[in-house]
Scaffold this motif. Structure first.
Motif, PDB file in Angstrom:
ATOM      1  N   LEU A   1       0.834  -1.204   0.000  1.00  0.00           N
ATOM      2  CA  LEU A   1       0.000   0.000   0.000  1.00  0.00           C
ATOM      3  C   LEU A   1       0.867   1.253   0.000  1.00  0.00           C
ATOM      4  O   LEU A   1       0.650   2.183   0.775  1.00  0.00           O
ATOM      5  CB  LEU A   1      -0.939  -0.014   1.211  1.00  0.00           C
ATOM      6  CG  LEU A   1      -1.847  -1.248   1.335  1.00  0.00           C
ATOM      7  CD1 LEU A   1      -2.639  -1.192   2.615  1.00  0.00           C
ATOM      8  CD2 LEU A   1      -2.782  -1.340   0.139  1.00  0.00           C
ATOM      9  N   GLY A   2       1.841   1.275  -0.897  1.00  0.00           N
ATOM     10  CA  GLY A   2       2.764   2.399  -0.950  1.00  0.00           C
ATOM     11  C   GLY A   2       2.089   3.722  -1.260  1.00  0.00           C
ATOM     12  O   GLY A   2       2.611   4.790  -0.906  1.00  0.00           O
ATOM     13  N   TRP A   3       0.919   3.681  -1.911  1.00  0.00           N
ATOM     14  CA  TRP A   3       0.203   4.922  -2.231  1.00  0.00           C
ATOM     15  C   TRP A   3      -0.186   5.700  -0.970  1.00  0.00           C
ATOM     16  O   TRP A   3      -0.439   6.911  -1.044  1.00  0.00           O
ATOM     17  CB  TRP A   3      -1.053   4.619  -3.065  1.00  0.00           C
ATOM     18  CG  TRP A   3      -2.001   3.633  -2.437  1.00  0.00           C
ATOM     19  CD1 TRP A   3      -2.021   2.282  -2.639  1.00  0.00           C
ATOM     20  CD2 TRP A   3      -3.043   3.925  -1.504  1.00  0.00           C
ATOM     21  NE1 TRP A   3      -3.016   1.710  -1.886  1.00  0.00           N
ATOM     22  CE2 TRP A   3      -3.664   2.692  -1.184  1.00  0.00           C
ATOM     23  CE3 TRP A   3      -3.524   5.088  -0.904  1.00  0.00           C
ATOM     24  CZ2 TRP A   3      -4.732   2.599  -0.289  1.00  0.00           C
ATOM     25  CZ3 TRP A   3      -4.590   4.992  -0.015  1.00  0.00           C
ATOM     26  CH2 TRP A   3      -5.189   3.765   0.281  1.00  0.00           C
ATOM     27  N   THR A   4      -0.212   5.039   0.191  1.00  0.00           N
ATOM     28  CA  THR A   4      -0.542   5.763   1.420  1.00  0.00           C
ATOM     29  C   THR A   4       0.549   6.769   1.794  1.00  0.00           C
ATOM     30  O   THR A   4       0.306   7.662   2.605  1.00  0.00           O
ATOM     31  CB  THR A   4      -0.758   4.793   2.593  1.00  0.00           C
ATOM     32  OG1 THR A   4       0.402   3.971   2.747  1.00  0.00           O
ATOM     33  CG2 THR A   4      -1.976   3.913   2.367  1.00  0.00           C
ATOM     34  N   HIS A   5       1.738   6.627   1.202  1.00  0.00           N
ATOM     35  CA  HIS A   5       2.779   7.640   1.411  1.00  0.00           C
ATOM     36  C   HIS A   5       2.313   8.994   0.869  1.00  0.00           C
ATOM     37  O   HIS A   5       2.528  10.041   1.490  1.00  0.00           O
ATOM     38  CB  HIS A   5       4.076   7.213   0.732  1.00  0.00           C
ATOM     39  CG  HIS A   5       5.123   8.273   0.704  1.00  0.00           C
ATOM     40  ND1 HIS A   5       5.798   8.692   1.828  1.00  0.00           N
ATOM     41  CD2 HIS A   5       5.610   9.035  -0.327  1.00  0.00           C
ATOM     42  CE1 HIS A   5       6.660   9.640   1.509  1.00  0.00           C
ATOM     43  NE2 HIS A   5       6.555   9.869   0.212  1.00  0.00           N
ATOM     44  N   HIS A   6       1.666   8.973  -0.301  1.00  0.00           N
ATOM     45  CA  HIS A   6       1.176  10.212  -0.893  1.00  0.00           C
ATOM     46  C   HIS A   6       0.020  10.789  -0.066  1.00  0.00           C
ATOM     47  O   HIS A   6      -0.084  12.008   0.085  1.00  0.00           O
ATOM     48  CB  HIS A   6       0.745   9.971  -2.339  1.00  0.00           C
ATOM     49  CG  HIS A   6       1.808   9.319  -3.176  1.00  0.00           C
ATOM     50  ND1 HIS A   6       3.073   9.852  -3.307  1.00  0.00           N
ATOM     51  CD2 HIS A   6       1.804   8.175  -3.910  1.00  0.00           C
ATOM     52  CE1 HIS A   6       3.809   9.072  -4.096  1.00  0.00           C
ATOM     53  NE2 HIS A   6       3.050   8.043  -4.473  1.00  0.00           N
TER      54      HIS A   6
END
Length: 447
Positions: free
Chosen positions: A103-108
């Motif tokens: 869920l790397g998009w949670t960094h954005h």
């Protein structure tokens, strides 16, 4: 999901208030956690996003059509907007986001909210080193028709290498031009610039790879806090599903067996063996004469999951067959269990190490080939006997491996496994490396 929820329990016990984001059909996995921590843990249930490639009503791996994992990950990115709205509705903004490496998009999302995002790795330090190297360096094959071409990782300690076919299927699809995976590439790269990394491993097990990650990421905000095992108030039973055999019955049978004479055979929550694989597996168990616990899925298809006719009758008293979920932690901790025949998933690998049980390895996919390297080549607490989810291990060969695993031939290997078990226990008790790292992370959050 299980180690992530166990981490949640540990954070709550350390005084952290946690909201767990979950989709409706998986909400029941939180029942015992919410009951144990009613004031410090809450659930935020968000509908699983609609996505063209995923049929309506599908939201777990068992229901997904083949090769649809990438679509599920892409669909989960659609939770960005409802999560942003939820954050906006809170009287005070939560101080951080912890999410797993898929869920790397949670960094954005965290950047929009001006709060830190920490990656939780459900795999080990060596495995995530490989993952980061793939998505940041994009290695390719010279011969696009050769699935056995070796891909090397010279920057990683011990210079691991793997044939192309053993690399991440997501990554293979990306290199072959799957544009859906641009989103996933961005997610994996976002992991490398997030505010820190929490790992389900421990320093004494993977110290050299933890040091490598610190060098590659350019900071020391790396917290190995494993092995993350179930807290006492949650318990080890009933964590993932129902079982056809009650734990009391399994324990009672194990109590009748001599120490280190039983082989535990289980290939994780996702692998479904073909009928041919099961036929050879069961025949090998019969030929060997060893005592065993065999876990099979309660999901059966025409070509998958069907036990040979009469097998259970022929092994009565010598073997136990469990359909569905197995209380794996409890089984591995019993002194009667002398070896674990495993697919080398990281949860299973760590649980076996924590219990001091050496392994017969049959990696099927994902990070399991990397974990098998650690088990056999680096730690020497197991032997790889087969590889790949399509391979069929012959019954005669399997019988020989089973006999060796329960004999004096594995005495030194068993001693190394027990030494690692002691190291894992020391790491997670007061003053140990993982115990201290959890305290440091909680302190870091509070600051």
């Amino acid at each position: 999901m299980i180690p992530l929820l166990d981490l949640t329990a540990q954070l709550a016990s350390s005084g952290v208030t946690v909201t767990v984001v979950v989709t409706p059909k998986n909400l029941h996995f939180l029942d015992r956690l919410l009951a144990a921590h009613p004031t410090s843990i809450s659930a935020l249930s968000l509908p699983f996003p609609t996505y063209p490639a995923i049929p309506a009503g599908v939201e777990n791996l068992f229901q997904l059509p083949p090769d649809a994992f990438r679509f599920m990950l892409h669909a989960l990115g659609e939770l960005h907007a409802p999560l942003l709205r939820w954050f906006g509705s809170q009287s005070s903004t939560p101080s951080a986001i912890i999410s797993d490496l898929f869920l790397g998009w949670t960094h954005h999302l965290a950047s929009q909210l001006s709060i830190p995002r920490y990656v939780f790795s459900p795999c080990g330090a060596l495995a995530i080193s490989i993952v980061n190297s793939l998505w940041c360096e994009i290695p390719t094959r010279r011969n696009h028709d050769d699935d056995r071409e070796i891909i090397q990782f010279p920057k990683i300690p011990n210079s691991p290498f793997y044939p192309w076919w053993q690399l991440s299927p997501l990554y293979q699809s990306y290199v072959e031009g799957d544009l859906v995976l641009e989103f996933i590439k961005d997610s994996f790269r976002a992991n490398t610039v997030s505010d820190g990394l929490i790992l389900n491993t421990f320093k004494e097990l993977e110290g050299v790879y933890l040091d490598h990650l610190a060098r590659e990421l350019g900071h020391s905000r790396i917290w190995p806090i494993g092995p993350i095992l179930p807290p006492a108030e949650i318990g080890a039973v009933g964590r993932g599903g129902s079982s056809s055999v009650p734990i009391s019955g399994i324990s009672a049978w194990l109590d009748t067996c001599q120490d280190r004479t039983v082989v535990f055979v289980c290939f994780g929550s996702q692998t479904l063996l073909s009928n041919k694989q099961l036929e050879e597996l069961c025949l090998g168990l019969e030929k060997s004469g060893v005592k065993f616990i065999l876990v099979v899925k309660d999901k059966i298809e025409s070509d998958y999951g069907v036990l040979p006719i009469g097998f259970e009758d022929r092994v009565v008293g010598r073997g136990v067959v469990i359909r569905g979920w197995a209380p794996q932690v409890v089984i591995l901790r019993h002194t009667a269990v002398g070896a674990y025949f495993t697919h080398c998933g990281w949860n299973s690998t760590l649980e076996s190490i924590a219990a001091g049980v050496p392994m017969m390895a049959w990696p099927m996919g994902a990070d399991q080939f990397v974990n098998a390297t650690l088990i056999e080549s680096e730690l020497d607490i197991g032997v790889q006997v087969c590889e790949g989810d399509k391979a069929v291990l012959g019954s005669d060969e399997l019988a020989q491996h089973l006999l060796k695993a329960t004999s004096h031939e594995w005495t030194e290997r068993r001693a190394r496994a027990m030494a690692l078990s002691k190291a894992a226990q020391d790491a997670t008790t007061s003053g140990g490396s993982s115990f201290n790292n959890l305290e440091h992370f909680v302190s870091h959050l509070s600051k």
